[in-house]
Design a protein around this motif. Structure first.
Motif, PDB file in Angstrom:
ATOM      1  N   ARG A  53       0.826  -1.205   0.000  1.00 48.42           N
ATOM      2  CA  ARG A  53       0.000   0.000   0.000  1.00 48.42           C
ATOM      3  C   ARG A  53       0.868   1.266   0.000  1.00 48.42           C
ATOM      4  O   ARG A  53       0.540   2.257  -0.652  1.00 48.42           O
ATOM      5  N   ALA A  54       1.979   1.227   0.715  1.00 48.30           N
ATOM      6  CA  ALA A  54       2.858   2.393   0.784  1.00 48.30           C
ATOM      7  C   ALA A  54       3.491   2.691  -0.572  1.00 48.30           C
ATOM      8  O   ALA A  54       3.551   3.848  -1.004  1.00 48.30           O
ATOM      9  N   VAL A  55       3.946   1.649  -1.259  1.00 51.37           N
ATOM     10  CA  VAL A  55       4.543   1.846  -2.587  1.00 51.37           C
ATOM     11  C   VAL A  55       3.496   2.366  -3.564  1.00 51.37           C
ATOM     12  O   VAL A  55       3.765   3.258  -4.379  1.00 51.37           O
ATOM     13  N   GLU A  56       2.295   1.827  -3.497  1.00 53.23           N
ATOM     14  CA  GLU A  56       1.218   2.321  -4.364  1.00 53.23           C
ATOM     15  C   GLU A  56       0.922   3.789  -4.085  1.00 53.23           C
ATOM     16  O   GLU A  56       0.669   4.575  -5.008  1.00 53.23           O
ATOM     17  N   ASP A  57       0.985   4.170  -2.815  1.00 51.35           N
ATOM     18  CA  ASP A  57       0.698   5.548  -2.437  1.00 51.35           C
ATOM     19  C   ASP A  57       1.742   6.515  -2.990  1.00 51.35           C
ATOM     20  O   ASP A  57       1.392   7.537  -3.596  1.00 51.35           O
ATOM     21  N   VAL A  58       3.020   6.215  -2.796  1.00 54.13           N
ATOM     22  CA  VAL A  58       4.056   7.142  -3.264  1.00 54.13           C
ATOM     23  C   VAL A  58       4.116   7.174  -4.786  1.00 54.13           C
ATOM     24  O   VAL A  58       4.371   8.216  -5.391  1.00 54.13           O
ATOM     25  N   THR A  59       3.848   6.040  -5.416  1.00 54.13           N
ATOM     26  CA  THR A  59       3.842   5.997  -6.884  1.00 54.13           C
ATOM     27  C   THR A  59       2.719   6.865  -7.436  1.00 54.13           C
ATOM     28  O   THR A  59       2.911   7.633  -8.381  1.00 54.13           O
TER      29      THR A  59
END
Length: 488
Positions: A53-59
């Motif tokens: 979820r964190a990677v999806e958010d920053v992307t």
């Protein structure tokens, strides 16, 4: 115009047996000190789903360079999975103690950083870890700022195309190297004949944009142009290169050029391209002479790291003893053999020259126009290169397609070189030993890139990040080179 804009993001991680609030509080302190320009992910990572979820958010937020912050010990698997899922340069840092008690407020990130590094190795993942990756909020914010030029170079290389024109001149095989390692780095290459370039140039004859381009050049040169008659040809050539870049950049975002500039260039095009090359480089589009592909690549890395134009020069000639005695001895703390002159015909941009002026290529004129006024050899931009701190740098492929590099910090001295071309008197500590045991012993070509300012630290980290194992530098006397004669 031709380098990435970095949007930095930060993800905090927390091991489940430590208070998540500790990591979040420390992340907030770092973000506050860093200030504008940092995207702070609101997902604190404890497990794999959090990491996703964190990677999806920053992307989704447009982040293209990422800091993973161990606010406490950190979860080894989720925090290193981030490096697999995030498509961009990534940095790992850890929080120092001292912002609370050492009972409920101890984070043990000092320990967690060891396990994080171990797990990155298990995954065969590359990440930037500072020399000392543990720090207070102020120290972590500063390390993040230092990461930005490194990240800019990594992102730039991934989206770069090197466009070449013409085979390398026969007498300059030293600049000839296999291009396979460029593909390994993710750099695209488009090779063209110089005939392709000549055909494109001829099609631009009478281009309606030429008068405006001439006016730009006249304004830039001011009184420093005794050869104004060459400007229509140079303007036509610059428009040719600009249009070629626009039409051939393709899916890539950034471009560097390695172009043929002699011996047939003068007779067929009717000028030397140095001034145009300098103007494009000033805009962040390096144009390397003599189809020096790795020179162009090295220039581009230098531009990304420094955010300023670079220049490509020959490591050219020794400083005469008489000139050393007159302009260096007693003024600078260098012995004669630590100094040298670096030169090229006239490709250094105007902002980096003292008394910049249009000239002609003296060496080529001897062969092509020995008994007449300069015509087809006009087009250089000449002057002494401005004094100040520099980093001499080159990334190069061996014949066996192994990449190697050198980085050496020094300075350009404030003195008149009493010569022609774009030229400067350089000094690098222990240059005589560096010249023998790196440049000669490791068979580097005569072209070197000058990055203005001391950028060795960032360049070294870029080279490490992209996997260069052989990185040389000018070693102090206390550290002999492997092949240095101890009895010399």
């Amino acid at each position: 115009m031709n380098i990435p804009e970095i949007k930095l993001g930060c993800i905090a991680v927390s091991r489940s047996c430590f208070p998540m609030t500790l990591s979040e509080r420390r992340r907030a302190a770092v973000a506050k000190i860093f200030g504008d320009g940092l995207y702070t992910c609101t997902v604190t990572v404890e497990n794999e789903l959090d990491a996703k979820r964190a990677v999806e958010d920053v992307t989704a937020a447009g982040v293209n360079a990422l800091v993973v912050f161990l606010g406490n010990f950190g979860p080894e698997t989720p925090e290193t999975l981030i490096s697999e899922w995030f498509d961009g340069p990534i940095m790992y840092v850890a929080a120092a103690e001292g912002d609370g008690d050492l009972h409920d407020g101890r984070g043990d990130a000092y320990c967690g950083m060891l396990n994080c590094s171990y797990n990155l190795g298990m995954r065969h993942k590359t990440a930037y870890i500072p020399e000392y990756p543990v720090g207070t909020a102020e120290e972590i914010a500063e390390k993040m700022r230092e990461f930005i030029p490194i990240a800019r170079a990594i992102v730039g290389l991934k989206h770069l195309k090197v466009i070449t024109f013409g085979p390398r001149p026969d007498d300059f095989l030293a600049c000839n190297a296999p291009i396979q390692p460029l593909y390994d780095l993710g750099v695209a290459v488009e090779e063209n004949s110089e005939l392709d370039l000549l055909a494109a140039y001829n099609k631009h004859k009478g281009d309606s944009r030429i008068p405006k381009k001439i006016e730009e050049m006249q304004t830039e040169l001011g009184d420093g142009n005794p050869y104004a008659g060459i400007l229509p040809r140079l303007a036509q050539y610059e428009l040719t290169l600009e249009d070629w870049i626009a039409e051939h950049k393709g899916a890539r975002d950034y471009v560097a050029i390695a172009a043929k500039c002699w011996p047939a260039f003068q007779t067929e095009f009717g000028f030397v391209p140095c001034y145009v090359n300098s103007r494009l480089t000033a805009r962040g589009i390096p144009v390397a002479c003599e189809v020096d592909v790795y020179g162009a690549l090295s220039e581009y890395i230098g531009i990304c790291v420094s955010g300023e134009p670079t220049t490509l020069l020959d490591i050219n000639n020794s400083v005469p003893q008489s000139m050393y005695d007159k302009g260096i001895k007693g003024k600078y703390d260098y012995h004669l053999h630590e100094t040298f002159m670096a030169f090229h015909c006239g490709n250094t941009c105007k902002s980096r020259l003292c008394n910049p002026h249009m000239g002609y290529q003296v060496i080529m004129k001897r062969d092509l126009e020995p008994d007449s006024e300069p015509d087809i050899t006009r087009g250089t931009l000449e002057g002494n290169i401005t004094p100040g701190e520099i980093t001499f740098f080159r990334l190069q492929s061996t014949a066996g397609t192994e990449l190697k590099a050198y980085v050496a910090q020094g300075e350009i001295l404030d003195m008149d070189c009493e010569s022609f071309g774009s030229i400067g008197a350089f000094a690098i500590p222990e240059m005589d030993r560096f010249y023998r045991h790196v440049l000669i012993a490791k068979r580097y070509p005569h072209h070197g890139v000058v990055v203005f300012g001391h950028w060795g630290k960032a360049l070294y980290e870029v080279l490490k990040y992209i996997g260069i194992a052989d990185i040389s530098y000018n070693q102090p006397k206390s550290l002999p080179y492997p092949n240095e004669n101890p009895f010399a």
